[in-house]
Design a protein around this motif. Sequence first.
Motif, PDB file in Angstrom:
ATOM      1  N   GLN A  46       1.010  -1.108   0.264  1.00 36.69           N
ATOM      2  CA  GLN A  46      -0.079   0.016  -0.027  1.00 36.69           C
ATOM      3  C   GLN A  46       0.799   1.310  -0.259  1.00 36.69           C
ATOM      4  N   LEU A  47       2.181   1.100   0.348  1.00 37.94           N
ATOM      5  CA  LEU A  47       3.046   2.431   0.661  1.00 37.94           C
ATOM      6  C   LEU A  47       4.053   2.238  -0.667  1.00 37.94           C
ATOM      7  N   ILE A  51       1.774  -9.300   0.815  1.00 36.39           N
ATOM      8  CA  ILE A  51       1.285  -8.772  -0.428  1.00 36.39           C
ATOM      9  C   ILE A  51      -0.187  -8.084  -0.363  1.00 36.39           C
ATOM     10  N   LEU A  52      -0.878  -8.738   0.523  1.00 35.28           N
ATOM     11  CA  LEU A  52      -2.202  -7.959   0.703  1.00 35.28           C
ATOM     12  C   LEU A  52      -2.217  -7.023   1.969  1.00 35.28           C
ATOM     13  N   GLY A  53      -1.231  -7.190   2.722  1.00 34.19           N
ATOM     14  CA  GLY A  53      -1.165  -6.407   3.973  1.00 34.19           C
ATOM     15  C   GLY A  53      -2.478  -6.739   4.972  1.00 34.19           C
ATOM     16  N   LYS A  54      -2.636  -7.884   5.068  1.00 35.57           N
ATOM     17  CA  LYS A  54      -3.815  -8.258   5.948  1.00 35.57           C
ATOM     18  C   LYS A  54      -3.235  -8.320   7.651  1.00 35.57           C
ATOM     19  N   LYS A  55      -4.018  -7.594   8.179  1.00 37.18           N
ATOM     20  CA  LYS A  55      -3.641  -7.453   9.598  1.00 37.18           C
ATOM     21  C   LYS A  55      -4.282  -8.795  10.344  1.00 37.18           C
ATOM     22  N   ILE A  56      -3.373  -9.220  11.071  1.00 34.58           N
ATOM     23  CA  ILE A  56      -3.701 -10.342  11.822  1.00 34.58           C
ATOM     24  C   ILE A  56      -3.581 -10.283  13.132  1.00 34.58           C
ATOM     25  N   THR A  57      -4.555 -11.021  14.052  1.00 36.12           N
ATOM     26  CA  THR A  57      -4.307 -11.224  15.528  1.00 36.12           C
ATOM     27  C   THR A  57      -3.298 -11.818  16.024  1.00 36.12           C
ATOM     28  N   ALA A  58      -3.270 -11.679  17.385  1.00 36.85           N
ATOM     29  CA  ALA A  58      -2.001 -12.341  18.127  1.00 36.85           C
ATOM     30  C   ALA A  58      -2.435 -13.761  18.087  1.00 36.85           C
ATOM     31  N   GLN A  59      -3.646 -14.407  18.136  1.00 35.20           N
ATOM     32  CA  GLN A  59      -3.856 -15.758  17.994  1.00 35.20           C
ATOM     33  C   GLN A  59      -3.483 -16.364  16.533  1.00 35.20           C
ATOM     34  N   GLU A  60      -3.899 -15.548  15.703  1.00 27.03           N
ATOM     35  CA  GLU A  60      -3.526 -15.917  14.240  1.00 27.03           C
ATOM     36  C   GLU A  60      -2.021 -15.982  13.993  1.00 27.03           C
ATOM     37  N   ALA A  61      -1.153 -14.969  14.602  1.00 29.07           N
ATOM     38  CA  ALA A  61       0.218 -15.070  14.604  1.00 29.07           C
ATOM     39  C   ALA A  61       0.729 -16.236  15.270  1.00 29.07           C
ATOM     40  N   LYS A  62       0.164 -16.623  16.428  1.00 27.52           N
ATOM     41  CA  LYS A  62       0.481 -17.858  17.069  1.00 27.52           C
ATOM     42  C   LYS A  62       0.722 -18.910  16.046  1.00 27.52           C
ATOM     43  N   LEU A 102      14.421  -2.673  -1.928  1.00 26.52           N
ATOM     44  CA  LEU A 102      13.723  -1.424  -1.017  1.00 26.52           C
ATOM     45  C   LEU A 102      14.378  -0.115  -1.333  1.00 26.52           C
ATOM     46  N   THR A 103      15.715  -0.042  -1.569  1.00 29.48           N
ATOM     47  CA  THR A 103      16.306   1.313  -2.117  1.00 29.48           C
ATOM     48  C   THR A 103      15.450   1.694  -3.399  1.00 29.48           C
ATOM     49  N   GLN A 104      15.504   0.901  -4.430  1.00 26.12           N
ATOM     50  CA  GLN A 104      14.802   1.165  -5.577  1.00 26.12           C
ATOM     51  C   GLN A 104      13.109   1.451  -5.331  1.00 26.12           C
ATOM     52  N   ARG A 105      12.690   0.913  -4.478  1.00 27.89           N
ATOM     53  CA  ARG A 105      11.212   1.132  -4.127  1.00 27.89           C
ATOM     54  C   ARG A 105      11.237   2.580  -3.456  1.00 27.89           C
ATOM     55  N   PHE A 106      12.008   2.742  -2.490  1.00 28.26           N
ATOM     56  CA  PHE A 106      12.280   4.017  -1.898  1.00 28.26           C
ATOM     57  C   PHE A 106      12.247   5.148  -2.677  1.00 28.26           C
ATOM     58  N   VAL A 107      12.806   5.305  -3.899  1.00 31.71           N
ATOM     59  CA  VAL A 107      13.151   6.352  -4.658  1.00 31.71           C
ATOM     60  C   VAL A 107      12.324   6.289  -5.990  1.00 31.71           C
ATOM     61  N   SER A 108      11.355   5.273  -6.076  1.00 32.19           N
ATOM     62  CA  SER A 108      10.495   5.203  -7.002  1.00 32.19           C
ATOM     63  C   SER A 108       9.221   6.391  -7.031  1.00 32.19           C
ATOM     64  N   GLU A 109       8.702   6.584  -8.196  1.00 35.27           N
ATOM     65  CA  GLU A 109       7.578   7.470  -8.057  1.00 35.27           C
ATOM     66  C   GLU A 109       6.467   6.965  -7.394  1.00 35.27           C
ATOM     67  N   GLU A 110       6.134   5.857  -7.658  1.00 41.63           N
ATOM     68  CA  GLU A 110       4.888   5.262  -6.958  1.00 41.63           C
ATOM     69  C   GLU A 110       5.027   5.183  -5.415  1.00 41.63           C
ATOM     70  N   CYS A 111       6.218   5.059  -4.885  1.00 39.66           N
ATOM     71  CA  CYS A 111       6.622   4.967  -3.456  1.00 39.66           C
ATOM     72  C   CYS A 111       6.456   6.400  -2.797  1.00 39.66           C
ATOM     73  N   LYS A 112       6.774   7.224  -3.501  1.00 41.18           N
ATOM     74  CA  LYS A 112       7.023   8.517  -3.266  1.00 41.18           C
ATOM     75  C   LYS A 112       5.291   8.942  -3.132  1.00 41.18           C
ATOM     76  N   ALA A 172       2.625   7.236  -3.084  1.00 45.89           N
ATOM     77  CA  ALA A 172       2.064   6.402  -1.916  1.00 45.89           C
ATOM     78  C   ALA A 172       2.339   7.123  -0.614  1.00 45.89           C
ATOM     79  N   ILE A 173       3.290   7.306  -0.348  1.00 44.72           N
ATOM     80  CA  ILE A 173       3.781   8.053   0.961  1.00 44.72           C
ATOM     81  C   ILE A 173       2.854   9.428   1.056  1.00 44.72           C
ATOM     82  N   ILE A 174       2.982  10.169   0.017  1.00 42.51           N
ATOM     83  CA  ILE A 174       2.255  11.531   0.075  1.00 42.51           C
ATOM     84  C   ILE A 174       0.719  11.134   0.283  1.00 42.51           C
TER      85      ILE A 174
END
Length: 293
Positions: A172-173, A199-210, A270-280, A282-284
């Motif tokens: 998402q970022l 990839i989907l960025g699904k938020k999981i609970t503590a029990q799901e993480a266990k 990560l370096t390439q993503r951070f300086v990419s237009e789509e990352c910029k 997304a952060i904005i």
Amino acid sequence: VSTQSTGPFPSRKVGSPFHIIMTSPVISIPTFTTLKLSLENGILRLTFDRPTRKNALSAPMYVEVVSALEWAKLQDQVRVVVVSGGNCDYFSSGNDLANFLAVDPSDEEKFKTVLHEASQNTIRFIDAFAEFPKILIAELNGPAVGVAVTVLGHFDFLYAVEKATFHTPFMQLGQGPEGMSSFIFPQRMGLPRANEILILGKKITAQEAKNANLLNEVFPDVTKLREHVTDIATQISQLPQTAVREGKRLLRATYRGHLRELNRIEFENLTQRFVSEECKEAIIRFMTRKSKL
């Protein structure tokens, strides 16, 4: 920062990222602006201390965590390290995007420089945990986001409260997996679940993480969590330490070389993503939404 004597330790150079206070004739504990350290019976507690920012990792905090772990690695008195979010509602809300707020996004070169520095801070932070030779225990008192989730793959024991959640909104970022999570997460939880999280960025609970093999145990409240963590840390601190460290090294030896190479590959991405237009962009967009809340 001025130079001061540290008793049995040599004088500290000007510009050091931390200063030192004497706590006993035999060991000096560093003090920091974004962390708290305490040492008792061989157990070092490293507590994130930015509660007003939900323990978000600022640029100075990245540096201080690395410095604290480098110091702990060299101290014979430190047998095990417990990392906690302290009394904050969060363990850590991940990378502090306020790191970018002071930069005008229209100044592309400056913005890209800041993003590049952020990627380097992340890599050094991950390396400090990945290469730490002593036992690391995560005391997850609340939610973890982003790099505060992926770094957990380098802990040896992990315990959380029921209210803790785990969220990695990298796509998402406009970013990508880091912390060697592109290997560790599929290995631990299987590729389908890792895809949901990374990839989907699904938020999981503590029990799901266990259930996904990211945690050892889940506790109903912080009091019970800390009691158990203290018990485990005490047990470890009383074991023969050379045996413990060699045991940790052997348990991770099979894939250590692969992870080092993967860390390099993730860093390049990560370096390439951070300086990419789509990352910029997304952060904005993210910062714009946050400012309207």
